[in-house]
Scaffold this motif. Structure first.
Motif, short mmCIF file in Angstrom:
data_model
loop_
_atom_site.label_atom_id
_atom_site.label_comp_id
_atom_site.label_asym_id
_atom_site.label_seq_id
_atom_site.Cartn_x
_atom_site.Cartn_y
_atom_site.Cartn_z
N SER A 221 -8.03 -6.84 9.94
CA SER A 221 -8.56 -7.98 9.31
C SER A 221 -7.84 -8.47 8.20
N LEU A 222 -7.13 -7.58 7.43
CA LEU A 222 -6.35 -8.04 6.37
C LEU A 222 -5.36 -9.22 6.38
N PRO A 223 -4.44 -9.36 7.38
CA PRO A 223 -3.57 -10.28 7.61
C PRO A 223 -4.16 -11.84 7.56
N PHE A 224 -5.78 -11.91 8.05
CA PHE A 224 -6.28 -12.93 8.13
C PHE A 224 -7.12 -13.37 6.83
N MET A 225 -6.96 -12.68 5.67
CA MET A 225 -7.75 -12.76 4.67
C MET A 225 -6.95 -13.73 3.78
N ASP A 226 -7.34 -14.51 3.03
CA ASP A 226 -6.99 -15.60 2.32
C ASP A 226 -6.44 -14.89 0.86
N SER A 227 -5.00 -15.03 0.64
CA SER A 227 -4.58 -14.58 -0.54
C SER A 227 -3.26 -15.50 -1.02
N ASP A 228 -3.37 -15.97 -2.02
CA ASP A 228 -2.28 -17.00 -2.45
C ASP A 228 -0.84 -16.11 -2.82
N ILE A 229 -1.01 -15.08 -2.87
CA ILE A 229 0.44 -14.40 -3.30
C ILE A 229 0.48 -13.15 -2.05
N GLY A 230 -0.11 -13.26 -1.10
CA GLY A 230 0.47 -12.35 0.05
C GLY A 230 -0.12 -10.99 -0.31
N LEU A 231 -1.06 -10.63 -1.04
CA LEU A 231 -1.59 -9.20 -1.26
C LEU A 231 -1.88 -8.64 -0.07
N TYR A 232 -2.89 -9.20 0.81
CA TYR A 232 -3.46 -8.56 1.84
C TYR A 232 -2.40 -8.16 3.06
N PRO A 233 -1.60 -9.19 3.35
CA PRO A 233 -0.56 -8.92 4.30
C PRO A 233 0.44 -7.61 3.76
N ALA A 234 0.67 -7.82 2.45
CA ALA A 234 1.43 -6.61 1.91
C ALA A 234 0.76 -5.43 2.12
N MET A 235 -0.59 -5.39 1.82
CA MET A 235 -1.12 -3.98 1.93
C MET A 235 -1.23 -3.50 3.49
N CYS A 236 -0.95 -4.37 4.39
CA CYS A 236 -0.69 -3.89 5.63
C CYS A 236 0.48 -2.96 6.04
N LYS A 237 1.50 -3.37 5.36
CA LYS A 237 2.85 -2.78 5.22
C LYS A 237 2.83 -1.29 4.49
N LEU A 238 1.86 -0.82 3.94
CA LEU A 238 1.69 0.45 3.29
C LEU A 238 1.55 1.44 4.00
N SER A 239 2.18 2.51 3.70
CA SER A 239 1.96 3.86 4.55
C SER A 239 0.70 4.26 4.74
N PRO A 240 0.12 5.06 5.93
CA PRO A 240 -1.17 5.18 5.97
C PRO A 240 -1.93 5.93 4.82
N ARG A 241 -1.32 6.48 4.07
CA ARG A 241 -2.01 7.26 2.85
C ARG A 241 -1.86 6.41 1.78
N GLN A 242 -0.86 5.82 1.72
CA GLN A 242 -1.02 4.71 0.51
C GLN A 242 -1.93 3.54 0.61
#
Length: 96
Positions: A44-65
């Motif tokens: 659901s993160l890519p669809f969450m509203d974020s002016d700075i692109g925080l949520y889509p960036a979180m999707c790119k983290l490694s699983p542990r991160q």
């Protein structure tokens, strides 16, 4: 929960050789349920509203991160609890 019980059943023979069967079964349960919750949230993160692109960036983290960041920043869990949920040493959680 169903997935966790299937995982326990799949590993049952090896679990019977463990010195602490209930603890190992609980570890499987904890890991499986948390994986399910975090995975659903990640979808659901890519669809969450974020002016700075925080949520889509979180999707790119490694699983542990990802686990450490979501549980710390969004779930408000402390390092000790995150280390317990995701059996990593607290220093690894802090590093991520």
């Amino acid at each position: 929960m169903h997935r966790a019980f299937i995982e326990i059943k799949r590993q049952w023979d090896s679990l019977l050789t463990e010195p602490d069967l209930p603890e190992q079964a609980w570890n499987i349960m904890r890991r499986t349920v948390l994986d399910e919750v975090l995975g659903t949230f990640r979808e659901s993160l890519p669809f969450m509203d974020s002016d700075i692109g925080l949520y889509p960036a979180m999707c790119k983290l490694s699983p542990r991160q990802y686990d450490a960041v979501v549980l710390k920043a969004i779930g408000k869990y402390d390092t000790k609890h995150i280390a317990w949920y995701r059996p990593h040493p607290p220093s690894t959680v802090t590093h991520h």
